[in-house]
Enzyme design. Structure first.
Site, PDB file in Angstrom:
ATOM      1  N   HIS A  14       0.871  -1.206   0.000  1.00 55.92           N
ATOM      2  CA  HIS A  14       0.000   0.000   0.000  1.00 55.92           C
ATOM      3  C   HIS A  14       0.894   1.238   0.000  1.00 55.92           C
ATOM      4  CE1 HIS A  14      -3.748   2.233   1.626  1.00 55.92           C
ATOM      5  NE2 HIS A  14      -2.837   3.140   1.324  1.00 55.92           N
ATOM      6  N   HIS A  16       1.399   5.435  -1.793  1.00 56.22           N
ATOM      7  CA  HIS A  16       0.970   6.552  -2.658  1.00 56.22           C
ATOM      8  C   HIS A  16       2.211   7.113  -3.332  1.00 56.22           C
ATOM      9  CE1 HIS A  16      -3.057   6.680  -0.819  1.00 56.22           C
ATOM     10  NE2 HIS A  16      -2.404   6.242   0.242  1.00 56.22           N
ATOM     11  N   LYS A 100      -9.499  -0.382  -5.303  1.00 59.33           N
ATOM     12  CA  LYS A 100      -9.494   0.311  -4.012  1.00 59.33           C
ATOM     13  C   LYS A 100     -10.806   1.027  -3.772  1.00 59.33           C
ATOM     14  CE  LYS A 100      -7.981   2.137  -0.240  1.00 59.33           C
ATOM     15  NZ  LYS A 100      -6.773   2.841   0.156  1.00 59.33           N
ATOM     16  N   HIS A 137     -10.426   1.333   2.438  1.00 64.06           N
ATOM     17  CA  HIS A 137     -10.178   2.359   3.463  1.00 64.06           C
ATOM     18  C   HIS A 137     -11.359   2.252   4.428  1.00 64.06           C
ATOM     19  CE1 HIS A 137      -8.491   6.253   4.944  1.00 64.06           C
ATOM     20  NE2 HIS A 137      -9.659   6.200   5.557  1.00 64.06           N
ATOM     21  N   HIS A 175      -4.303  -0.349   6.216  1.00 63.64           N
ATOM     22  CA  HIS A 175      -3.775   0.465   7.330  1.00 63.64           C
ATOM     23  C   HIS A 175      -4.648   0.374   8.585  1.00 63.64           C
ATOM     24  CE1 HIS A 175      -6.644   3.138   5.419  1.00 63.64           C
ATOM     25  NE2 HIS A 175      -5.822   3.503   4.468  1.00 63.64           N
ATOM     26  N   LEU A 220      -4.750   9.515   8.006  1.00 66.83           N
ATOM     27  CA  LEU A 220      -6.041   8.835   8.180  1.00 66.83           C
ATOM     28  C   LEU A 220      -5.878   7.367   7.819  1.00 66.83           C
ATOM     29  CD1 LEU A 220      -8.406  11.601   6.824  1.00 66.83           C
ATOM     30  CD2 LEU A 220      -8.322  10.729   9.170  1.00 66.83           C
ATOM     31  N   ASP A 248       1.504   2.760   3.525  1.00 61.79           N
ATOM     32  CA  ASP A 248       0.631   3.928   3.352  1.00 61.79           C
ATOM     33  C   ASP A 248       1.472   5.205   3.316  1.00 61.79           C
ATOM     34  OD1 ASP A 248      -1.686   5.343   2.887  1.00 61.79           O
ATOM     35  OD2 ASP A 248      -2.253   5.466   4.994  1.00 61.79           O
ATOM     36  N   ALA A 264      -3.943  15.039   5.323  1.00 54.81           N
ATOM     37  CA  ALA A 264      -3.664  13.766   6.014  1.00 54.81           C
ATOM     38  C   ALA A 264      -2.665  12.963   5.199  1.00 54.81           C
ATOM     39  CB  ALA A 264      -4.959  12.980   6.165  1.00 54.81           C
TER      40      ALA A 264
END
Ligand code: NCD
Ligand code: ZN
Length: 347
Positions: A14, A16, A100, A137, A175, A220, A248, A264
């Protein structure tokens, strides 16, 4: 005390990576640490089609430093308009590995997410039939629910009904931050797993307010109480294959975090495996790091385990205060502070 630790090269399930200049600024950190990573699709606009994912994948590959051996594993962003046809195309692609779900309004760039999973029945049915994992999420967006309870309430209201309705759907609760999430995953079938970040294993919610408001600890789902952190540490160091590594890592420009309404996301890609090593060492479970970091995620996704190895040295180093991020900079996790383990450059 162990001085070096050799592991099968880990994967990040996971991350970004962003796009454009941001992508070019961060991708090398992930590629240095990990062989593969599940790349989140919450760009602006979101990656909702196989064609968009193909173009994004090319941009990631061309942003990699020469000589990297890193494979981005792509995902699609679930919306109320996602069709079973797109799921089938994704499943056949061989390089899209999951879809996702962001509840609309839950987090950074989640506006395009579904308002409710009941609006996505056809897509979810196709994913269950084709074995495409749903990455979740897991927080409710109801403003009446206390922010520290949003994961637990999501599990009660949405996740338990989801796994009952789609018993064979592969689900990763991303997460996780609470003892409730650990319990849910432990009691669910083997097709339900979870990723755990380094920051939720290392910090509790006091970190957000130590001596003042600390925006670089804001992500988050938000950090929780110490008892929840301890439940997460027990889960990942237990050797249970339902829990695997997902950083994350979520870079944001310094100016957008140090603001009256800060974004976040915590950036951890620069030191991820070393930070996880600290967690496992403190729990006296360094021998279980490899399963969590390098085996269980690949097994869950039905991918081969990596064969190359990495070595970590027990050597303290100081994380730089900032990291370049396009025209701006970002503040990495542990900025200006020490990390106890150091990844050795490959020989
Ligand atoms: C993520 C981001 O910035 O994209 N932020 C975060 O706090 N984790 C989105 C997400 O994964 O929630
Ligand atoms: Zn994320």
């Amino acid at each position: 005390m162990t001085a070096t630790l050799t592991l099968i090269r880990p994967d990040d399930w996971h991350v970004h990576l962003r796009d454009g200049e941001g992508l070019r600024a961060v991708v090398a950190d992930t590629a240095r640490q990990f062989a593969r990573a599940i790349v989140m699709p919450n760009l602006k606009p979101p990656v909702t089609s196989v064609a968009q994912a193909a173009a994004y994948r090319e941009r990631i590959l061309s942003a990699l430093p020469a000589g990297s051996s890193f494979t981005p594993l792509m995902t699609l962003y679930l919306t109320e308009a996602t069709t079973p046809g797109e799921i089938e195309l994704a499943s056949r692609s061989g390089w899209i590995h999951a879809v996702k779900y962001y509840p609309a309004g839950a987090t950074t760039h989640s506006e395009a997410g579904a308002r409710d999973l009941s609006h996505c029945r056809e897509a979810l049915g196709a994913m269950e039939a084709l074995g495409v994992p749903l990455l979740i999420h897991g927080e409710v967006t109801d403003p009446d629910v206390d922010i520290f309870d949003r994961e637990r309430v999501f599990i009660e209201r949405h996740l338990i009904p989801l796994v009952q309705r789609y018993p064979r759907l592969k689900v990763v609760l991303e997460h996780i931050t609470t003892a409730s999430a650990v319990k849910f995953v432990l009691t669910a079938e083997d097709n339900v797993a979870a990723t755990v970040t380094p920051h939720h294993l290392l910090y509790n919610r006091n970190a957000l307010f130590q001596g003042g408001v600390r925006p670089h600890y804001y992500c988050l789902p938000v950090l929780k109480r110490e008892e929840h952190r301890q439940a997460l540490v027990r889960a990942v160091t237990s050797g249970n294959p339902k829990f695997f590594l997902g950083t994350d890592s979520a870079p944001h420009a310094r100016s957008t975090k140090e603001s009256a309404c800060g974004c976040a996301g915590i950036y951890s890609a620069h030191a991820a495996i070393e930070l996880y090593a600290e967690v496992f060492e403190s729990a006296g479970a360094l021998d279980r790091l490899e399963g969590f970091a390098s085996h269980f995620g690949a097994d869950f996704y039905g991918l081969p385990r990596n064969t190359a190895r990495i070595t970590l040295q027990r050597e303290s180093w100081t994380v730089p205060a900032e990291h370049p991020f396009g025209q701006d900079t970002l503040v990495p996790l542990r900025a200006g502070e020490a990390v106890a383990w150091k990844l050795q450059a490959p020989i």
